[in-house]
Design an enzyme around this catalytic site. Structure first.
Site, PDB file in Angstrom:
ATOM      1  N   HIS A 265       9.499  32.762 -14.598  1.00 36.91           N
ATOM      2  CA  HIS A 265       8.936  32.974 -15.929  1.00 36.91           C
ATOM      3  C   HIS A 265       7.617  32.236 -16.039  1.00 36.91           C
ATOM      4  O   HIS A 265       7.469  31.160 -15.462  1.00 36.91           O
ATOM      5  CB  HIS A 265       9.899  32.464 -17.018  1.00 36.91           C
ATOM      6  CG  HIS A 265       9.592  33.002 -18.364  1.00 36.91           C
ATOM      7  ND1 HIS A 265       8.716  32.377 -19.229  1.00 36.91           N
ATOM      8  CD2 HIS A 265      10.004  34.133 -18.984  1.00 36.91           C
ATOM      9  CE1 HIS A 265       8.621  33.095 -20.327  1.00 36.91           C
ATOM     10  NE2 HIS A 265       9.383  34.162 -20.214  1.00 36.91           N
ATOM     11  N   GLU A 318      16.109  38.649 -18.167  1.00 39.87           N
ATOM     12  CA  GLU A 318      16.395  40.016 -17.740  1.00 39.87           C
ATOM     13  C   GLU A 318      17.637  40.116 -16.857  1.00 39.87           C
ATOM     14  O   GLU A 318      18.257  41.172 -16.781  1.00 39.87           O
ATOM     15  CB  GLU A 318      15.201  40.593 -16.961  1.00 39.87           C
ATOM     16  CG  GLU A 318      13.851  40.420 -17.621  1.00 39.87           C
ATOM     17  CD  GLU A 318      13.651  41.316 -18.816  1.00 39.87           C
ATOM     18  OE1 GLU A 318      14.633  41.912 -19.276  1.00 39.87           O
ATOM     19  OE2 GLU A 318      12.515  41.406 -19.302  1.00 39.87           O
TER      20      GLU A 318
HETATM   21  C1  LIG Z   1       7.789  36.554 -14.512  1.00 33.08           C
HETATM   22  C2  LIG Z   1       6.698  36.388 -13.472  1.00 33.08           C
HETATM   23  C3  LIG Z   1       5.786  37.610 -13.525  1.00 33.08           C
HETATM   24  C4  LIG Z   1       5.880  35.131 -13.812  1.00 33.08           C
HETATM   25  O1  LIG Z   1       4.742  35.143 -12.999  1.00 33.08           O
HETATM   26  P1  LIG Z   1       3.814  33.864 -12.820  1.00 33.08           P
HETATM   27  O2  LIG Z   1       3.596  33.211 -14.119  1.00 33.08           O
HETATM   28  O3  LIG Z   1       2.635  34.295 -12.061  1.00 33.08           O
HETATM   29  O4  LIG Z   1       4.787  32.974 -11.910  1.00 33.08           O
HETATM   30  P2  LIG Z   1       4.604  31.491 -11.406  1.00 33.08           P
HETATM   31  O5  LIG Z   1       3.209  31.020 -11.633  1.00 33.08           O
HETATM   32  O6  LIG Z   1       5.706  30.686 -11.952  1.00 33.08           O
HETATM   33  O7  LIG Z   1       4.855  31.670  -9.854  1.00 33.08           O
HETATM   34  C5  LIG Z   1       4.851  30.547  -9.002  1.00 33.08           C
HETATM   35  C6  LIG Z   1       5.183  30.980  -7.603  1.00 33.08           C
HETATM   36  O8  LIG Z   1       6.541  31.439  -7.580  1.00 33.08           O
HETATM   37  C7  LIG Z   1       6.594  32.758  -7.103  1.00 33.08           C
HETATM   38  N1  LIG Z   1       7.603  33.489  -7.869  1.00 33.08           N
HETATM   39  C8  LIG Z   1       7.731  33.538  -9.216  1.00 33.08           C
HETATM   40  N2  LIG Z   1       8.776  34.322  -9.537  1.00 33.08           N
HETATM   41  C9  LIG Z   1       9.303  34.759  -8.381  1.00 33.08           C
HETATM   42  C10 LIG Z   1      10.397  35.612  -8.069  1.00 33.08           C
HETATM   43  N3  LIG Z   1      11.127  36.179  -9.019  1.00 33.08           N
HETATM   44  N4  LIG Z   1      10.655  35.876  -6.760  1.00 33.08           N
HETATM   45  C11 LIG Z   1       9.899  35.314  -5.784  1.00 33.08           C
HETATM   46  N5  LIG Z   1       8.857  34.501  -6.021  1.00 33.08           N
HETATM   47  C12 LIG Z   1       8.566  34.238  -7.301  1.00 33.08           C
HETATM   48  C13 LIG Z   1       5.200  33.317  -7.344  1.00 33.08           C
HETATM   49  O9  LIG Z   1       4.962  34.409  -6.476  1.00 33.08           O
HETATM   50  C14 LIG Z   1       4.349  32.114  -7.048  1.00 33.08           C
HETATM   51  O10 LIG Z   1       4.306  31.954  -5.648  1.00 33.08           O
HETATM   52  P3  LIG Z   1       3.044  31.216  -4.952  1.00 33.08           P
HETATM   53  O11 LIG Z   1       2.929  29.875  -5.616  1.00 33.08           O
HETATM   54  O12 LIG Z   1       3.439  31.145  -3.516  1.00 33.08           O
HETATM   55  O13 LIG Z   1       1.864  32.099  -5.226  1.00 33.08           O
HETATM   56  C15 LIG Z   1       7.306  36.209 -12.051  1.00 33.08           C
HETATM   57  O14 LIG Z   1       8.188  35.121 -12.062  1.00 33.08           O
HETATM   58  C16 LIG Z   1       8.021  37.458 -11.553  1.00 33.08           C
HETATM   59  O15 LIG Z   1       7.364  38.358 -11.027  1.00 33.08           O
HETATM   60  N6  LIG Z   1       9.369  37.534 -11.697  1.00 33.08           N
HETATM   61  C17 LIG Z   1      10.109  38.697 -11.276  1.00 33.08           C
HETATM   62  C18 LIG Z   1      10.014  39.794 -12.297  1.00 33.08           C
HETATM   63  C19 LIG Z   1      10.820  39.516 -13.536  1.00 33.08           C
HETATM   64  O16 LIG Z   1      11.982  39.117 -13.475  1.00 33.08           O
HETATM   65  N7  LIG Z   1      10.187  39.749 -14.707  1.00 33.08           N
HETATM   66  C20 LIG Z   1      10.806  39.532 -15.992  1.00 33.08           C
HETATM   67  C21 LIG Z   1      10.186  38.341 -16.659  1.00 33.08           C
HETATM   68  S1  LIG Z   1      11.076  37.821 -18.094  1.00 33.08           S
END
Ligand SMILES: CC(C)(COP(=O)(O)OP(=O)(O)OC[C@H]1O[C@@H](n2cnc3c(N)ncnc32)[C@H](O)[C@@H]1OP(=O)(O)O)[C@@H](O)C(=O)NCCC(=O)NCCS
Length: 381
Positions: A265, A318
């Protein structure tokens, strides 16, 4: 074309950490795992109030007394009838259309037919909120070749949705479960779809246009489009050997640089309070699916800690939404639209809030192209 950044914010990719508006509606505290609606902790509201009470809280500013609730319910009930324009749009769209695309299109048609224009009003918010479940249920039935049902005046928002979808009134437990889900997802700070709604509202466009923009933003898998993908993920893991093959399947995704749906998140760096509530509700509603999902959750969290150390990735809202909504008989591609049927309360509350104290939202961009290209006429290019 060129814009200059007067005060470039560090690390502002994705506008992370940027305050884009002030709001009295909801507060998300990412490190504490706390969500409040107008002062009330979500844990105190989740299982205690109906969706109608939640929307009153967001729209009007306080929890309704009985008379206020009765009045709001009557107004919502009076709006539970689709315009002929929206119905013909639903009939004209292919049965294979994505429900989120259908919702976006039908809200637009219904807004135009209802002559939603000018400054946003509470009555417009009531109209759009009341009709989203109708649009969804109508499309679900049309694509199954079933006849459409009329909303029942004796049922509230949650029960009407399940009745219109499934053709029978839900059990008390089902109605309670959907109500809690709708309450918990109604608002969530400056999430992407709410921001989209506020941007459109800030141009003094109309409420229906703002909601249509929000629906478009919610559709994406990084925002609201995740729960059906969680369902797909759980089904794929089941097909690939169930619990035994789970770790290999998940590891493979992470090795390929893919994200695991239902985890992570932008704001929460600890457990999402809604995910906690939903987990308990999913366990009660569907013990068998819950058993498998919680095993996958545990394995995924272990692997995320291994592959993304220090990133503090937790289960998001989700993940167990997928289990809970599935237990209510909703098809996977209706999970995100059901989310929209809740979040419309927040969108419209934010649209009203933006309109009440408006300045056009118009950020700047950091230009990275060339500064002095020499023009060459078409004939010489
Ligand atoms: C929600 C989301 C878009 C947030 O994105 P964000 O703010 O860019 O995420 P963060 O900055 O916390 O990410 C930090 C790191 O963790 C990774 N990460 C975050 N969520 C992840 C997941 N679900 N699976 C694998 N890696 C993940 C990112 O790729 C990033 O990696 P890096 O540092 O090597 O580049 C992301 O967590 C995601 O794509 N989740 C899966 C989709 C989902 O469940 N969406 C519903 C959201 S309520």
């Amino acid at each position: 074309m060129t814009t200059t950044v007067n005060n470039p914010a560090p690390n502002s990719q994705g506008l992370a950490g940027i305050v884009a508006a002030t709001t009295a509606l909801s507060k998300v505290e990412g490190t504490l795992g706390r969500l409040i609606y107008r002062g009330y902790n979500i844990h105190d509201l989740a299982k205690r109030i109906t969706f109608e009470e939640a929307v009153h809280l967001l729209w009007v500013g306080h929890l309704p007394n009985q008379a206020e609730l009765t009045e709001l319910k009557a107004k919502l009930a009076a709006q539970r009838k689709l315009s002929p324009a929206a119905l013909s749009v639903l009939q004209a769209l292919p049965k294979t259309a994505e429900p989120m695309d259908v919702l976006r299109t039908a809200v637009s048609a219904d807004g135009a037919a209802g002559e939603i224009s000018g400054a946003p009003t509470l009555d417009q918010a009531i109209m759009v909120t009341a009709r989203i479940p109708l649009i969804l249920a109508a499309f679900a039935r049309l694509r199954n070749g079933q006849t459409l049902l009329e909303a029942r005046p004796d049922l509230g928002q949650a029960a009407n949705y399940l009745y219109l979808m499934n053709g029978q009134a839900p059990s008390e437990a089902q109605e309670r479960a959907l109500n809690s889900y709708l309450v918990m997802l109604a608002d969530h700070g400056m999430n992407a779809s709410t921001f989209a709604a506020r941007v459109v509202a800030s141009t003094q466009s109309d409420l229906a246009s703002s909601v249509v923009a929000a629906i478009g933003a919610l559709k994406g898998p990084l925002h609201g489009g995740a729960p059906s993908k969680v369902k797909d993920m759980l089904e794929e893991i089941q097909a690939a050997g169930g619990k035994e093959g789970a770790e290999k399947w998940l590891r493979n995704k992470l090795e390929n640089g893919e994200v695991l749906m239902g985890f992570g998140h932008r704001v929460y760096r600890t457990v999402d309070p809604r995910a906690e509530e939903l987990k308990g509700m999913a366990e009660l509603a569907s013990p068998r699916e819950f058993g498998f999902a919680s095993y996958i959750e545990e394995t995924a969290l272990k692997l995320l800690a291994e592959y993304k150390p220090g990133r503090k990735i937790y289960t998001n809202v989700e993940y167990y939404s997928a289990v809970l909504l599935g237990s209510l008989g909703l098809p996977g591609d209706f999970f995100t639209p059901t989310f929209a049927s809740s979040r419309v309360a927040g969108w419209t509350a934010h649209i009203l809030e933006q309109a009440a104290n408006n300045r056009i939202i118009r950020p700047e961009s950091d230009y990275t192209g060339p500064e002095s290209a020499t023009f060459v006429p078409l004939a010489r290019r």
